[in-house]
Write a protein that holds these residues in place. Structure first.
Motif, PDB file in Angstrom:
ATOM      1  N   ALA A  16       0.823  -1.207   0.000  1.00  0.00           N
ATOM      2  CA  ALA A  16       0.000   0.000   0.000  1.00  0.00           C
ATOM      3  C   ALA A  16       0.860   1.261   0.000  1.00  0.00           C
ATOM      4  CB  ALA A  16      -0.936  -0.003   1.207  1.00  0.00           C
ATOM      5  N   PHE A  17       1.947   1.252   0.775  1.00  0.00           N
ATOM      6  CA  PHE A  17       2.809   2.425   0.820  1.00  0.00           C
ATOM      7  C   PHE A  17       3.594   2.609  -0.473  1.00  0.00           C
ATOM      8  CE2 PHE A  17       2.663   2.380   5.617  1.00  0.00           C
ATOM      9  CZ  PHE A  17       2.031   3.617   5.705  1.00  0.00           C
ATOM     10  N   ILE A  30      -0.750  14.049  -3.866  1.00  0.00           N
ATOM     11  CA  ILE A  30      -0.262  13.222  -2.765  1.00  0.00           C
ATOM     12  C   ILE A  30      -1.383  12.871  -1.794  1.00  0.00           C
ATOM     13  CG2 ILE A  30       0.455  15.239  -1.415  1.00  0.00           C
ATOM     14  CD1 ILE A  30       2.230  11.821  -1.528  1.00  0.00           C
ATOM     15  N   GLY A  31      -2.315  13.791  -1.546  1.00  0.00           N
ATOM     16  CA  GLY A  31      -3.413  13.514  -0.623  1.00  0.00           C
ATOM     17  C   GLY A  31      -4.296  12.372  -1.104  1.00  0.00           C
ATOM     18  N   ILE A  32      -4.664  12.422  -2.384  1.00  0.00           N
ATOM     19  CA  ILE A  32      -5.494  11.361  -2.952  1.00  0.00           C
ATOM     20  C   ILE A  32      -4.713  10.049  -2.986  1.00  0.00           C
ATOM     21  CG2 ILE A  32      -6.674  10.593  -5.058  1.00  0.00           C
ATOM     22  CD1 ILE A  32      -7.352  13.504  -5.624  1.00  0.00           C
ATOM     23  N   ALA A  33      -3.408  10.126  -3.274  1.00  0.00           N
ATOM     24  CA  ALA A  33      -2.576   8.924  -3.302  1.00  0.00           C
ATOM     25  C   ALA A  33      -2.550   8.250  -1.937  1.00  0.00           C
ATOM     26  CB  ALA A  33      -1.154   9.278  -3.743  1.00  0.00           C
ATOM     27  N   ILE A  34      -2.468   9.027  -0.869  1.00  0.00           N
ATOM     28  CA  ILE A  34      -2.456   8.463   0.479  1.00  0.00           C
ATOM     29  C   ILE A  34      -3.802   7.817   0.798  1.00  0.00           C
ATOM     30  CG2 ILE A  34      -2.270   9.020   2.941  1.00  0.00           C
ATOM     31  CD1 ILE A  34      -0.222  11.153   2.206  1.00  0.00           C
ATOM     32  N   CYS A  35      -4.904   8.442   0.369  1.00  0.00           N
ATOM     33  CA  CYS A  35      -6.234   7.860   0.587  1.00  0.00           C
ATOM     34  C   CYS A  35      -6.395   6.541  -0.176  1.00  0.00           C
ATOM     35  CB  CYS A  35      -7.321   8.855   0.163  1.00  0.00           C
ATOM     36  SG  CYS A  35      -7.515  10.263   1.275  1.00  0.00           S
ATOM     37  N   ILE A  36      -5.919   6.501  -1.420  1.00  0.00           N
ATOM     38  CA  ILE A  36      -5.966   5.258  -2.204  1.00  0.00           C
ATOM     39  C   ILE A  36      -5.128   4.184  -1.508  1.00  0.00           C
ATOM     40  CG2 ILE A  36      -5.285   4.185  -4.386  1.00  0.00           C
ATOM     41  CD1 ILE A  36      -5.944   6.856  -5.759  1.00  0.00           C
ATOM     42  N   SER A  37      -3.969   4.592  -0.997  1.00  0.00           N
ATOM     43  CA  SER A  37      -3.110   3.663  -0.260  1.00  0.00           C
ATOM     44  C   SER A  37      -3.843   3.085   0.953  1.00  0.00           C
ATOM     45  CB  SER A  37      -1.832   4.383   0.190  1.00  0.00           C
ATOM     46  OG  SER A  37      -1.069   3.575   1.058  1.00  0.00           O
ATOM     47  N   ALA A  38      -4.601   3.921   1.647  1.00  0.00           N
ATOM     48  CA  ALA A  38      -5.344   3.469   2.825  1.00  0.00           C
ATOM     49  C   ALA A  38      -6.395   2.425   2.451  1.00  0.00           C
ATOM     50  CB  ALA A  38      -6.001   4.663   3.518  1.00  0.00           C
ATOM     51  N   MET A 278      -6.709  13.126   6.028  1.00  0.00           N
ATOM     52  CA  MET A 278      -7.712  12.071   6.069  1.00  0.00           C
ATOM     53  C   MET A 278      -7.068  10.707   5.831  1.00  0.00           C
ATOM     54  SD  MET A 278     -11.046  11.657   3.572  1.00  0.00           S
ATOM     55  CE  MET A 278     -11.359  13.416   3.715  1.00  0.00           C
ATOM     56  N   GLY A 279      -6.189  10.654   4.809  1.00  0.00           N
ATOM     57  CA  GLY A 279      -5.509   9.394   4.501  1.00  0.00           C
ATOM     58  C   GLY A 279      -4.626   8.915   5.637  1.00  0.00           C
ATOM     59  N   VAL A 280      -3.912   9.846   6.286  1.00  0.00           N
ATOM     60  CA  VAL A 280      -3.045   9.476   7.415  1.00  0.00           C
ATOM     61  C   VAL A 280      -3.876   8.902   8.556  1.00  0.00           C
ATOM     62  CG1 VAL A 280      -1.542  10.397   9.219  1.00  0.00           C
ATOM     63  CG2 VAL A 280      -1.211  11.099   6.856  1.00  0.00           C
ATOM     64  N   TYR A 281      -5.003   9.557   8.878  1.00  0.00           N
ATOM     65  CA  TYR A 281      -5.865   9.058   9.949  1.00  0.00           C
ATOM     66  C   TYR A 281      -6.431   7.679   9.609  1.00  0.00           C
ATOM     67  CZ  TYR A 281      -5.984  13.353  12.734  1.00  0.00           C
ATOM     68  OH  TYR A 281      -5.652  14.412  13.545  1.00  0.00           O
ATOM     69  N   LEU A 282      -6.802   7.476   8.340  1.00  0.00           N
ATOM     70  CA  LEU A 282      -7.336   6.181   7.930  1.00  0.00           C
ATOM     71  C   LEU A 282      -6.266   5.099   8.030  1.00  0.00           C
ATOM     72  CD1 LEU A 282      -9.545   7.112   4.828  1.00  0.00           C
ATOM     73  CD2 LEU A 282     -10.287   6.548   7.145  1.00  0.00           C
ATOM     74  N   ILE A 283      -5.048   5.408   7.577  1.00  0.00           N
ATOM     75  CA  ILE A 283      -3.958   4.437   7.669  1.00  0.00           C
ATOM     76  C   ILE A 283      -3.683   4.081   9.120  1.00  0.00           C
ATOM     77  CG2 ILE A 283      -1.449   4.194   7.392  1.00  0.00           C
ATOM     78  CD1 ILE A 283      -1.754   5.684   4.717  1.00  0.00           C
ATOM     79  N   GLN A 284      -3.669   5.098   9.985  1.00  0.00           N
ATOM     80  CA  GLN A 284      -3.450   4.844  11.410  1.00  0.00           C
ATOM     81  C   GLN A 284      -4.526   3.915  11.959  1.00  0.00           C
ATOM     82  OE1 GLN A 284      -5.454   7.087  14.001  1.00  0.00           O
ATOM     83  NE2 GLN A 284      -4.897   5.401  15.364  1.00  0.00           N
ATOM     84  N   GLY A 285      -5.794   4.163  11.589  1.00  0.00           N
ATOM     85  CA  GLY A 285      -6.886   3.324  12.075  1.00  0.00           C
ATOM     86  C   GLY A 285      -6.839   1.918  11.502  1.00  0.00           C
ATOM     87  N   ILE A 286      -6.488   1.799  10.227  1.00  0.00           N
ATOM     88  CA  ILE A 286      -6.423   0.483   9.570  1.00  0.00           C
ATOM     89  C   ILE A 286      -5.319  -0.377  10.179  1.00  0.00           C
ATOM     90  CG2 ILE A 286      -5.844  -0.668   7.384  1.00  0.00           C
ATOM     91  CD1 ILE A 286      -7.256   1.812   6.026  1.00  0.00           C
ATOM     92  N   THR A 322       6.402   7.866   1.824  1.00  0.00           N
ATOM     93  CA  THR A 322       5.186   8.649   1.586  1.00  0.00           C
ATOM     94  C   THR A 322       5.471  10.124   1.324  1.00  0.00           C
ATOM     95  OG1 THR A 322       4.837   9.139   3.940  1.00  0.00           O
ATOM     96  CG2 THR A 322       3.871   7.107   3.082  1.00  0.00           C
ATOM     97  N   GLY A 323       6.676  10.606   1.688  1.00  0.00           N
ATOM     98  CA  GLY A 323       6.968  12.032   1.550  1.00  0.00           C
ATOM     99  C   GLY A 323       6.073  12.872   2.439  1.00  0.00           C
ATOM    100  N   PHE A 324       5.664  12.280   3.594  1.00  0.00           N
ATOM    101  CA  PHE A 324       4.716  12.941   4.492  1.00  0.00           C
ATOM    102  C   PHE A 324       5.050  12.519   5.919  1.00  0.00           C
ATOM    103  CE2 PHE A 324       0.167  13.621   5.950  1.00  0.00           C
ATOM    104  CZ  PHE A 324       0.187  14.992   5.764  1.00  0.00           C
TER     105      PHE A 324
END
Length: 411
Positions: A16-17, A30-38, A278-286, A322-324
């Motif tokens: 995913a990463f 990058i934001g959408i990419a992180i959400c897709i990754s999640a 949003m993506g970071v929070y989702l990844i953390q929760g997942i 992730t560059g984030f």
């Protein structure tokens, strides 16, 4: 069987990463990419659609996290308005009237822009540093590096940056201001390394004698007020940042009372920044739902002999891929919070996570500030990294030494 589950979940996280840099090359924000990754991480990790939906509900039902979204929106609006209304130009104008050293000016301008806390913000200071660097005889590579180094000072000391907002949300036991104190020690060596490796190459020149010092100083304080007011309100009166940031925006209107202020503010909302958080929070929760992987990480972090390599490896890898920086905090902090350790030790480990996640992010090929600066100054990434390695070694040595020194105090 347990090992198979761990490997499966670990493979899901890695896959995913790794999709993030691939999507970035396809020019996906990058934001959408992180959400897709999640989403991909949830599906590959066995959570399924129902598990992903549960994580989404728990994320947006959390009032603390909603506050962070509000602050991020306000910051993106503030940064855009400061540029649109030429307030940052005024700051630089009065700064150059007060600061006579060309070395100090080279460091101060990107550092000041860093307080805007907007993605890719280094592009704001890049034209000034490029011009000043050319006048000082600096190579383009050194100009780019100076712009990048000093633009990121604020990330470690300004309590409304994304990293600190995540700490406040995910690890409420940790004092943000104590963390800023530890980060300040790191920043001292960070600045010294940048100065002696790159800025010191500039021949010292002093400008003309200063005139109207008081007037210029008051104007500088006036035009920087949209940056520091919310911090003062939080420190003195305890006003939350999502409210204090409104005062910053009111001051922008006071400085530049445009009739189109409200419409300008609405247009300034950076939706990609919201997607990133949003993506970071989702990844953390997942990842928090991946029981086998979490127990594996917990076993590494529970062992005093492996916790430091675990933090370094995890935080640096997530920041780099992730560059984030916030991604590493979102993954590591919940694990640290579950450990039976003292508050002092938790503070030290949080500082290490913050700093190593930053190092990974700073040197990441996906780092937006780096991409924008290199594009503006026409510097190749390869040439940049040829001169970057010295700075990387200095930061690595600083963090390893500080862990053992601070560890004697924070037990």
């Amino acid at each position: 069987m347990k090992e198979v589950e761990i490997m499966g979940e670990f493979a899901a996280v890695i896959t995913a990463f790794l999709i993030i840099p691939i999507l970035s090359k396809k020019r996906v924000p990058i934001g959408i990419a992180i959400c897709i990754s999640a989403v991909l991480m949830a599906l590959l990790g066995g959570l399924g659609i129902s598990g992903l939906f549960t994580v989404i509900i728990s994320t947006f039902a959390n009032f603390n996290k909603l506050q962070q979204f509000i602050v991020i929106i306000e910051i993106s609006v503030l940064g855009a308005l400061l540029r649109q209304y030429n307030i940052i130009d005024k700051v630089i104008e009065y700064l150059t009237k007060l600061v006579r050293s060309n070395r100090v000016t080279l460091m101060f301008i990107p550092a000041l822009v860093g307080f805007l806390s907007v993605p890719g913000g280094a592009i704001i200071s890049a034209p000034f540093i490029d011009q000043l660097g050319e006048e000082s005889g600096l190579s383009k590579t050194y100009r780019a590096i100076i712009n990048l180094i000093f633009r990121h000072i604020a990330m470690h000391i300004m309590p409304y940056t994304t990293g600190f907002l995540l700490v406040a949300s995910l690890a409420p036991r940790i004092s943000v201001y104590k963390l800023i104190g530890l980060n300040s020690i790191f920043i001292v060596f960070y600045v010294l390394s940048g100065y002696f490796l790159y800025v010191r190459q500039v021949k010292t020149e002093t400008g003309s004698a200063m005139i109207d010092v008081l007037s210029n100083l008051l104007n500088l304080l006036k035009y920087t007020a949209p940056v520091y007011t919310s911090v003062l309100l939080n420190l003195i009166f305890g006003i939350p940042f999502y409210i204090g940031m409104l005062a910053n925006l009111v001051i922008v209107y006071w400085i530049n009372p445009e009739k189109s202020f409200l419409s300008d503010a609405v247009r300034a909302v950076n939706i990609n920044v919201i997607y990133s958080l949003m993506g970071v929070y989702l990844i953390q929760g997942i990842i928090g739902q991946m029981e086998s992987l979490m127990s594996f990480f917990t076993s590494i972090f529970n062992n005093p002999k492996t916790i430091l390599p675990g933090i370094i490896g995890t935080a640096f890898f997530l920041g780099l891929t992730t560059g984030f920086q916030a991604t590493s905090l979102g993954v590591v902090l919940p694990i640290l919070m579950s450990l039976p350790i003292s508050e002092n030790r938790l503070l030290l480990y949080c500082h290490m996570t913050f700093a190593w996640g930053f190092v990974g992010y700073f040197f990441s090929p996906l780092h937006l500030c780096q991409l924008f600066t290199c594009e503006y100054m026409k510097v190749s990434i390869q040439d940049l990294y040829k001169d970057y390695y010295k700075f990387f070694l200095c930061l690595t040595a600083t963090l390893i030494a500080s862990y053992f020194i601070l560890g004697m105090w924070l037990k």
